[in-house]
Each structure stands twice: as structure tokens, then as C-alpha cells.
Design a protein around this motif. Structure first.
Motif, PDB file in Angstrom:
ATOM      1  N   ALA A  19     -18.395 -89.149 -12.968  1.00  0.00           N
ATOM      2  CA  ALA A  19     -17.683 -90.029 -13.906  1.00  0.00           C
ATOM      3  C   ALA A  19     -16.252 -89.547 -14.127  1.00  0.00           C
ATOM      4  O   ALA A  19     -15.320 -90.352 -14.244  1.00  0.00           O
ATOM      5  CB  ALA A  19     -18.442 -90.095 -15.229  1.00  0.00           C
ATOM      6  N   VAL A  20     -16.067 -88.228 -14.184  1.00  0.00           N
ATOM      7  CA  VAL A  20     -14.721 -87.668 -14.342  1.00  0.00           C
ATOM      8  C   VAL A  20     -13.871 -88.008 -13.122  1.00  0.00           C
ATOM      9  O   VAL A  20     -12.712 -88.438 -13.241  1.00  0.00           O
ATOM     10  CB  VAL A  20     -14.796 -86.138 -14.552  1.00  0.00           C
ATOM     11  N   LYS A  21     -14.424 -87.844 -11.941  1.00  0.00           N
ATOM     12  CA  LYS A  21     -13.677 -88.140 -10.710  1.00  0.00           C
ATOM     13  C   LYS A  21     -13.322 -89.624 -10.621  1.00  0.00           C
ATOM     14  O   LYS A  21     -12.292 -89.986 -10.048  1.00  0.00           O
ATOM     15  CB  LYS A  21     -14.509 -87.727  -9.497  1.00  0.00           C
ATOM     16  N   GLN A  22     -14.188 -90.472 -11.197  1.00  0.00           N
ATOM     17  CA  GLN A  22     -13.941 -91.917 -11.158  1.00  0.00           C
ATOM     18  C   GLN A  22     -12.927 -92.353 -12.213  1.00  0.00           C
ATOM     19  O   GLN A  22     -12.567 -93.540 -12.276  1.00  0.00           O
ATOM     20  CB  GLN A  22     -15.256 -92.663 -11.379  1.00  0.00           C
ATOM     21  N   GLY A  23     -12.471 -91.422 -13.044  1.00  0.00           N
ATOM     22  CA  GLY A  23     -11.479 -91.751 -14.062  1.00  0.00           C
ATOM     23  C   GLY A  23     -12.053 -92.442 -15.287  1.00  0.00           C
ATOM     24  O   GLY A  23     -11.304 -93.038 -16.084  1.00  0.00           O
ATOM     25  N   ARG A  24     -13.354 -92.376 -15.464  1.00  0.00           N
ATOM     26  CA  ARG A  24     -14.014 -93.034 -16.604  1.00  0.00           C
ATOM     27  C   ARG A  24     -13.930 -92.201 -17.873  1.00  0.00           C
ATOM     28  O   ARG A  24     -14.225 -92.689 -18.959  1.00  0.00           O
ATOM     29  CB  ARG A  24     -15.479 -93.311 -16.270  1.00  0.00           C
ATOM     30  N   VAL A  25     -13.523 -90.938 -17.736  1.00  0.00           N
ATOM     31  CA  VAL A  25     -13.501 -90.005 -18.866  1.00  0.00           C
ATOM     32  C   VAL A  25     -12.065 -89.662 -19.236  1.00  0.00           C
ATOM     33  O   VAL A  25     -11.234 -89.351 -18.359  1.00  0.00           O
ATOM     34  CB  VAL A  25     -14.271 -88.721 -18.512  1.00  0.00           C
TER      35      VAL A  25
END
Length: 234
Positions: A21-27
Motif C-alpha cells: 500500500a505504501v509503494k502504491q502511494g495509498r499511505v
């Protein structure tokens, strides 16, 4: 605390999914995208996932549930639904456990927590916490049932008599039974020893805690501080 652990503790994400999720920019942390899931965060940081602010709960958690028919009190079962599946919105459900167990065919009051000491107090035989069940029987209850249960009866495959139990007749086939121990399928086995069969079983009370009448089958709510304290000192 590492960001991936914070996300795992505040959502249903595993640490690997949190990293994704962090890598996907969701955080976001304080409105900015963190460089990695290993970034450090603390209570002063605002962490969001998909725009929702996450809050780390502190302390133990305590719930009461009106357990429905057909659910089992375990975290894994290949055939039957789990009581933990009913805890909508509760994160880290794998950290929770039931205080004792109700079998799949028994409904009613179920306590759930992650506080092992509190749970042990309620289930330890030395504390003799009373548990009251409403049972519907296949046949009329024998006339001397109260006396036999009050003296303790010997169950099949168990040489040690049960502790004295209190029986209240609602009708000849509907009764309230209060026991002070927790043997395997105890209530059903007690009535079997009396030559009867339990067709339906529902737990109404445990210790000082009565099943909340506002809870429909499958519903749950957090216990209040007063309820937690009363159960801990009962």
C-alpha cells in the motif's frame, strides 16, 4: 514504530500488504508520501490510508456478542463460519480470543478479548464463575432433576461428579440451568445423564454479565468500563 507495523496494527492489512500500500502511494504521513514502509512514525504523526485517518488503539479490547447458531469459536475452520468473522470493523482479530467456548450448536452470550489475564480469571475453575443456560429438552424433565443436579451427577466417561448446579423449570421442557464449571459439552451431557436430550441451548449469563437484550444474533458491542471491572472482580 515502523510504518508497516503501524498499518498492520490499525487496519486489516498484513505487514506485506501494508508495504504494498505504501509503494502504491495509498499511505500518507503528515500529508506526504513516505519513502518506504520502514519509515518511523509516532503518536504525533497523522497517518492516512486512502484518505482515512488511522488511530492506534491502546490497551486491551473487550466485547460481548450474541453468538448465532452454526458459528465456531476458533480462528480457523475449513467448514464452518467463525465468530470472529462477525466482528465487522475490528482490526487485528487474530489477536482476540473467546472467553471459553460455545459449541457450534449453542447460541447466546459470548465474551471476546485480547486480555489473557482477564480471560483466565473468568474461566479458571478456582473462581467458580456461574454460567446460566436456557435449555429446551426433547422430553419432560424427570421429577427429581433438581435434587440430582444439586448433588452433582456423574457424566459418561468422567468419574468425577459435577459441581452442584441450580435448575429452574420454566416449563417441563424449558429450563434454566446454572453451572459453576466448564467441562466439554457439560450442559448437554448433564441432561443426557438424566435420560433427556437438549434440542436447543442458549447461554444467558456469565458471572455478573447478562446477555444484552439489544443485541440481535450475530451482533456485538464493546463492554463498558464498569462491565469490564465487574467481571474482573466477580
Amino acid at each position: 514504530m515502523r510504518l508497516d507495523k503501524f498499518l498492520a496494527d490499525t487496519t486489516d492489512l498484513t505487514r506485506s500488504l501494508a508495504t504494498k500500500a505504501v509503494k502504491q502511494g495509498r499511505v500518507l504521513v503528515n500529508g506526504e508520501k513516505p519513502k518506504s514502509a520502514s519509515a518511523k512514525v509516532d503518536e504525533s504523526d497523522e497517518v492516512t490510508l486512502d484518505g482515512e485517518v488511522l488511530t492506534l488503539e491502546s490497551g486491551f479490547r473487550y466485547f460481548i456478542m450474541n453468538k448465532p447458531l452454526g458459528h465456531v469459536c476458533t480462528h480457523r475452520d475449513s467448514t464452518h463460519p467463525l465468530v470472529f468473522d462477525l466482528l465487522d470493523g475490528v482490526v487485528n482479530r487474530m489477536d482476540l480470543h473467546t472467553v471459553g467456548r460455545l459449541d457450534m450448536d449453542t447460541t447466546g452470550l459470548l465474551l471476546i478479548t485480547d486480555d489473557g489475564q482477564w480471560s483466565h480469571h473468568l474461566t479458571s475453575p478456582k473462581h467458580h464463575q456461574p454460567k446460566t443456560y436456557r435449555a429446551w429438552l426433547a422430553e419432560d424433565l424427570r421429577t427429581d432433576a433438581e435434587e440430582k443436579l444439586a448433588k452433582g451427577i456423574v457424566l459418561e466417561d468422567d468419574p468425577e461428579p459435577t459441581k452442584p448446579a441450580q435448575l429452574e423449570r420454566v416449563t417441563e421442557r424449558e429450563v434454566l440451568l446454572t453451572i459453576h464449571e466448564g467441562r466439554y459439552h457439560q450442559v448437554r451431557r448433564m441432561f443426557a445423564a438424566l435420560g433427556n436430550h437438549v434440542e436447543k441451548l442458549h447461554r444467558e449469563k456469565m458471572g455478573c454479565m447478562q446477555l444484552d437484550p439489544a443485541l440481535k444474533e450475530g451482533e456485538f458491542r464493546p463492554l463498558t468500563d464498569d462491565e469490564i471491572d465487574a467481571l474482573a472482580h466477580g
